[in-house]
Design an enzyme around this catalytic site. Structure first.
Site, PDB file in Angstrom:
ATOM      1  N   GLY A  70      14.780   2.521   0.721  1.00 53.69           N
ATOM      2  CA  GLY A  70      13.833   2.759  -0.459  1.00 53.69           C
ATOM      3  C   GLY A  70      13.716   1.643  -1.771  1.00 53.69           C
ATOM      4  O   GLY A  70      12.792   1.545  -2.216  1.00 53.69           O
ATOM      5  N   HIS A 134     -10.366   4.174  -2.077  1.00 53.28           N
ATOM      6  CA  HIS A 134     -11.332   3.216  -1.644  1.00 53.28           C
ATOM      7  C   HIS A 134     -11.089   1.797  -2.249  1.00 53.28           C
ATOM      8  O   HIS A 134     -10.990   1.692  -3.392  1.00 53.28           O
ATOM      9  CB  HIS A 134     -12.725   3.681  -1.686  1.00 53.28           C
ATOM     10  CG  HIS A 134     -13.211   3.782  -3.080  1.00 53.28           C
ATOM     11  ND1 HIS A 134     -13.970   2.856  -3.674  1.00 53.28           N
ATOM     12  CD2 HIS A 134     -13.199   4.816  -3.750  1.00 53.28           C
ATOM     13  CE1 HIS A 134     -14.156   3.175  -4.967  1.00 53.28           C
ATOM     14  NE2 HIS A 134     -13.815   4.600  -4.930  1.00 53.28           N
ATOM     15  N   HIS A 143       5.886   0.570  -3.559  1.00 53.18           N
ATOM     16  CA  HIS A 143       6.198   1.857  -3.121  1.00 53.18           C
ATOM     17  C   HIS A 143       5.399   2.813  -4.156  1.00 53.18           C
ATOM     18  O   HIS A 143       5.287   2.757  -5.397  1.00 53.18           O
ATOM     19  CB  HIS A 143       7.512   2.228  -3.549  1.00 53.18           C
ATOM     20  CG  HIS A 143       7.944   3.436  -3.052  1.00 53.18           C
ATOM     21  ND1 HIS A 143       9.446   4.106  -2.728  1.00 53.18           N
ATOM     22  CD2 HIS A 143       7.256   4.613  -2.730  1.00 53.18           C
ATOM     23  CE1 HIS A 143       9.415   5.094  -2.992  1.00 53.18           C
ATOM     24  NE2 HIS A 143       8.165   5.839  -2.530  1.00 53.18           N
TER      25      HIS A 143
END
Length: 209
Positions: A70, A134, A143
């Site tokens: 993580g 987009h 992250h």
């Protein structure tokens, strides 16, 4: 991931994130997993799959590696060590837009969305329900956390953490080494490393200052 590896995946890590990675891998059709964690207890398992304390010097034929760490910098180190063997993992419930690119060692978790012509680098986490719209660019080892939204044409630097439920509005750029707190809304460019919280997002001040 359009098809699973020929054999299986060594998952680097055995914490909570590693379990989420395993869940996506199994949903994507991966048949065999082995967790690698120096602190794993002997015979410790998850979903019936074993752990080992070190990665073999030579992997069995067809096996790949995924960095289930993580911490962004820890994930970067793992990717650097195993760059030639990395696989990307994309949940079958995620959506990947036309001409979008997803780099090796990247997780696109359940119900996440990567929009058309978006570019997601190496070792990135696009977590459960996150939206990268987009033409966004997400640099390596960042992250995008659970249910966070990065709107169209935003640029996210390397080693950036976008907290759960946070929003980055369209066309905003965030430099490297930034933490955006849970639920924050980024409405302007962030050009200095640090931690940003609130709506609109602002630098978190040291209480002693």
């Amino acid at each position: 991931m359009t098809s699973p590896p020929e054999a299986g995946i060594y998952i680097l890590g055995f914490g909570g994130h590693a379990r989420s990675v395993a869940d996506v891998a199994l949903a994507a059709g991966v048949k065999d997993l082995i967790f690698v964690d120096a602190n794993a207890r002997r015979d410790e398992r998850f979903a019936g799959f074993p752990t080992v304390t070190i990665l073999p010097m030579i992997l069995p034929p067809g096996w790949k590696v995924f960095p289930a760490i993580g911490d962004n910098l820890g994930r970067k180190a793992a990717c650097s060590d195993q760059s030639a063997l990395l696989v990307k993992l994309i949940s079958p419930t995620a959506t990947i837009g036309t001409q979008a690119q997803v780099g090796p060692g990247t997780l696109v978790a359940h119900h996440a969305h990567v929009g058309p012509a978006a570019t997601v680098g190496r070792g990135v986490i696009i977590n459960t329900g996150a939206i990268v719209e987009h033409e966004c660019k997400i640099a390596d080892f960042s992250h995008i956390s659970v249910n966070a939204t990065v709107a169209g044409r935003a640029h996210i630097g390397s080693n950036v953490f976008i907290g759960a439920g946070a929003t980055v509005i369209d066309k905003v750029s965030i430099c490297d080494d930034v933490i955006v707190g849970a639920g924050a809304t980024v409405v302007d460019h962030i050009v200095a490393p640090g931690t940003y919280v609130g709506t609109p997002a602002h630098p978190l001040k040291n209480p002693a200052s």
